[in-house]
Write a protein that holds these residues in place. Sequence first.
Motif, PDB file in Angstrom:
ATOM      1  N   GLU A 205       7.588  34.980 -10.368  1.00  0.00           N
ATOM      2  CA  GLU A 205       8.825  35.757 -10.460  1.00  0.00           C
ATOM      3  C   GLU A 205       8.710  37.069  -9.675  1.00  0.00           C
ATOM      4  OE1 GLU A 205       9.878  36.813 -14.449  1.00  0.00           O
ATOM      5  OE2 GLU A 205      11.672  37.905 -13.815  1.00  0.00           O
TER       6      GLU A 205
ATOM      7  N   LEU B 131       8.840  36.450  -5.976  1.00  0.00           N
ATOM      8  CA  LEU B 131      10.189  36.069  -5.542  1.00  0.00           C
ATOM      9  C   LEU B 131      11.118  37.286  -5.520  1.00  0.00           C
ATOM     10  CD1 LEU B 131      11.655  33.526  -4.605  1.00  0.00           C
ATOM     11  CD2 LEU B 131      12.480  33.217  -6.932  1.00  0.00           C
TER      12      LEU B 131
ATOM     13  N   GLU C  11      18.493  36.622  -6.890  1.00  0.00           N
ATOM     14  CA  GLU C  11      17.485  35.685  -7.371  1.00  0.00           C
ATOM     15  C   GLU C  11      18.027  35.090  -8.670  1.00  0.00           C
ATOM     16  OE1 GLU C  11      14.113  37.721  -8.841  1.00  0.00           O
ATOM     17  OE2 GLU C  11      13.192  35.821  -9.384  1.00  0.00           O
TER      18      GLU C  11
ATOM     19  N   ARG D 156      13.317  28.328 -10.272  1.00  0.00           N
ATOM     20  CA  ARG D 156      13.808  29.546  -9.629  1.00  0.00           C
ATOM     21  C   ARG D 156      14.655  29.239  -8.409  1.00  0.00           C
ATOM     22  NH1 ARG D 156      13.186  34.324 -12.390  1.00  0.00           N
ATOM     23  NH2 ARG D 156      11.594  33.910 -13.911  1.00  0.00           N
TER      24      ARG D 156
ATOM     25  N   LEU E 180      16.950  31.225  -4.884  1.00  0.00           N
ATOM     26  CA  LEU E 180      17.545  32.348  -4.167  1.00  0.00           C
ATOM     27  C   LEU E 180      18.938  31.898  -3.754  1.00  0.00           C
ATOM     28  CD1 LEU E 180      14.561  33.434  -1.860  1.00  0.00           C
ATOM     29  CD2 LEU E 180      15.494  34.725  -3.797  1.00  0.00           C
TER      30      LEU E 180
ATOM     31  N   PHE F 102       4.407  31.815  -0.209  1.00  0.00           N
ATOM     32  CA  PHE F 102       5.340  32.894   0.150  1.00  0.00           C
ATOM     33  C   PHE F 102       5.042  33.467   1.540  1.00  0.00           C
ATOM     34  CE2 PHE F 102       6.546  32.980  -4.420  1.00  0.00           C
ATOM     35  CZ  PHE F 102       7.902  32.774  -4.204  1.00  0.00           C
TER      36      PHE F 102
END
Length: 394
Positions: free
Chosen positions: A311, A314, A328, A335, A337, A384
Amino acid sequence: MTLEKQDKHYVLQTYTRDYTNFVKGVGSRLYDENGREYIDFASGIGVNSVGHGNKTLTSALCEQAQNIIHISNLQVIEPQAKLAQKIVELSGYDMGVFFANSGAEANEGAIKIARKYGETHFDSKRYKVITLEHSFHGRTITTVKATGQESFHTPHFSPYPDGFSYEKSIKDVYKAIDKETVAVLIELVQGEGGVQPFEKTEIQALAKYLKDKKILLIVDEVQTGVYRTGEFLASNLYEIEPDIITLAKGLGGGVPIGAVMTKHKDIFSAGDHGSTFGGNYLSSAAGLAVLAVLENLYDRGVIAETHLYFEQKLEVIAKKYAMFFEKEVGLGLMRGLRAKTSNIQVSVIQNALKEGLVVLKAGRNTVRFLPSITITKDEINEGFKRFEKAMATI
Ligand SMILES: Cc1ncc(COP(=O)(O)O)c(C=O)c1O
């Protein structure tokens, strides 16, 4: 013939497919036929809950396969009974379980339980099920009808079964209830609809209202279940006690399994429902192994730590690329975007794959992340890093 040609020639083309040929997986890493490595932030659409090649799961499967893979449901199946007990104990609810093979089948079972309840518990028959407009409940004729997204109700497959209606929001559900309403079917976080969680207080108020009116609350936990949102069930996180809960995806770690559980244990009697494969030795052994791995991680606080770590990462990305993303969304390891346009959504997913990262779409404009529950910090960091590389050329 290339693999792509073979697929296009022999497999019915119901999916818009990517043709990267994955041949090996280790944890949250996938390898294609050329040995290229990818970070897997999709886990087979929330299925590979313990990652790829998990030793506990593969050993349990090998051992079970060498003994008995399948005996019919006319015999008692020891791992099935053990898995039912485990699911019930982890849920904290006093329920009974029926095993199927997929999420849609689990939801079919839930609707059958509700319909029989509505037929047998009231002076006049109740049969209507209310669902939400952005919901997704499966692809069989009945579950596609239960799915609230209008685009799924194509006339090609009509006529559909009667008795389903859709509401825009939870607050609209109250107005839609009539004397023939038997159940309300919801996801607590709408997955396919755009990774959209509902407010806990709103859900708790609905659960209480339905209980007072003797209307069943069915929670579709096909995607949210099995630690995806942090607790064993999202229903645990929302602190509600549904009448019926469905599970699938993460439960078998990739081995097909679905389950419907209910506190109305006496609704189904012999002959009311069945499945040739549901809860056979192999899929039940898979479920037991998956739950053993995940319960242990949960008890040691690892799942909570992973969720927080993902989290936080992100959040940084959402802020840094605010020119592309509205916000988000999601909970736990479910999760997303929300992209400003669907073109951005598509480009991000395609670029990510080019950079060696598998992410998913949800709804019209959400880039979705459903990593395995066992993903490591290392894998998250690397994923990421690749996501940022993908963003460089949007
Ligand atoms: C919430 C929910 N319900 C039901 C289904 C259908 O599950 P299956 O594809 O296993 O039939 C899905 C699949 O994405 C889902 O996310």
